[in-house]
Design an enzyme around this catalytic site. Sequence first.
Site, PDB file in Angstrom:
ATOM      1  N   LEU A 161       0.846  -1.192   0.000  1.00  0.00           N
ATOM      2  CA  LEU A 161       0.000   0.000   0.000  1.00  0.00           C
ATOM      3  C   LEU A 161       0.884   1.246   0.000  1.00  0.00           C
ATOM      4  O   LEU A 161       1.870   1.322   0.740  1.00  0.00           O
ATOM      5  CB  LEU A 161      -0.880  -0.012   1.255  1.00  0.00           C
ATOM      6  CG  LEU A 161      -1.992   1.028   1.318  1.00  0.00           C
ATOM      7  CD1 LEU A 161      -3.020   0.779   0.214  1.00  0.00           C
ATOM      8  CD2 LEU A 161      -2.680   0.978   2.689  1.00  0.00           C
ATOM      9  N   ILE A 162       0.535   2.214  -0.843  1.00  0.00           N
ATOM     10  CA  ILE A 162       1.287   3.469  -0.884  1.00  0.00           C
ATOM     11  C   ILE A 162       0.835   4.338   0.290  1.00  0.00           C
ATOM     12  O   ILE A 162      -0.359   4.610   0.445  1.00  0.00           O
ATOM     13  CB  ILE A 162       1.030   4.200  -2.224  1.00  0.00           C
ATOM     14  CG1 ILE A 162       1.515   3.347  -3.396  1.00  0.00           C
ATOM     15  CG2 ILE A 162       1.698   5.567  -2.230  1.00  0.00           C
ATOM     16  CD1 ILE A 162       3.003   3.060  -3.423  1.00  0.00           C
ATOM     17  N   ASN A 193      -1.012   3.074 -11.238  1.00  0.00           N
ATOM     18  CA  ASN A 193      -0.917   1.627 -10.999  1.00  0.00           C
ATOM     19  C   ASN A 193      -1.567   0.873 -12.149  1.00  0.00           C
ATOM     20  O   ASN A 193      -2.449   1.402 -12.841  1.00  0.00           O
ATOM     21  CB  ASN A 193      -1.636   1.266  -9.695  1.00  0.00           C
ATOM     22  CG  ASN A 193      -1.512  -0.210  -9.361  1.00  0.00           C
ATOM     23  OD1 ASN A 193      -0.430  -0.817  -9.510  1.00  0.00           O
ATOM     24  ND2 ASN A 193      -2.602  -0.830  -8.933  1.00  0.00           N
ATOM     25  N   HIS A 212      -3.584  -2.817 -12.770  1.00  0.00           N
ATOM     26  CA  HIS A 212      -4.213  -3.936 -12.073  1.00  0.00           C
ATOM     27  C   HIS A 212      -4.704  -4.937 -13.107  1.00  0.00           C
ATOM     28  O   HIS A 212      -5.326  -4.538 -14.098  1.00  0.00           O
ATOM     29  CB  HIS A 212      -5.373  -3.429 -11.208  1.00  0.00           C
ATOM     30  CG  HIS A 212      -5.962  -4.501 -10.357  1.00  0.00           C
ATOM     31  ND1 HIS A 212      -5.386  -4.910  -9.176  1.00  0.00           N
ATOM     32  CD2 HIS A 212      -7.042  -5.281 -10.539  1.00  0.00           C
ATOM     33  CE1 HIS A 212      -6.104  -5.899  -8.660  1.00  0.00           C
ATOM     34  NE2 HIS A 212      -7.123  -6.141  -9.469  1.00  0.00           N
TER      35      HIS A 212
END
Length: 191
Positions: A86-87, A101, A103
């Site tokens: 997690l950022i 990102n 996905h």
Amino acid sequence: MIRIAILASGSGTNAQRLMEHFHGHTQAEVALLGCDQPQAGVLQRAWDHGVPSYLFNGTQLREGDVLRELEGQRIQLIVLAGFMRLIPSAMVRAFPRRIINIHPALLPKYGGKGMYGHHVHEAVLAAGEQESGITIHYVNERYDEGEHIAQFRCPVLSDDTRASLEARIHALEHAHYPVVVESVVNGIVTI
Ligand code: GAR
């Protein structure tokens, strides 16, 4: 020149495509490859492309060391390519609409904590979906919930295995991710 940092945790096939795409590019360069897994294949790929790598752990990410490193290296765009952590919110705030990102599913389906890599493809197959795809999105403080930039679709075939679906998704990612990142770069350049 826009300085891009890629963050990755695994094999790094997407990172490789990004490094190839921006090699010799006039507007952007991959200036850094950040990685949280000392054994990850992506480190060798960065070495092969002459991109410096920066190895860190979860504590360094949470406590701001990684953010300070990126700022110290004058990074302007962060591209996640198979990055599994997690950022932290401080990094999201420091890079508004500057963290992207990818996905391997059509979000909001098959997203969230624990939904990464092969787990996603297994869930898609178990649900009997006839279609899957990829989502490229900005990153916020929650897994896979940031604003979408682009989605691309592919069929799920009746005889697909996890490996065959994963290969089709990877091909879609490799074809589109560098081009979509380039369009974000163009948006930054023209601001
Ligand atoms: C990619 O399929 C990417 O979409 C996925 O991990 C794979 C990394 O492959 N990311 C996630 O699941 C993020 N939640 P790669 O290391 O070969 O680029």
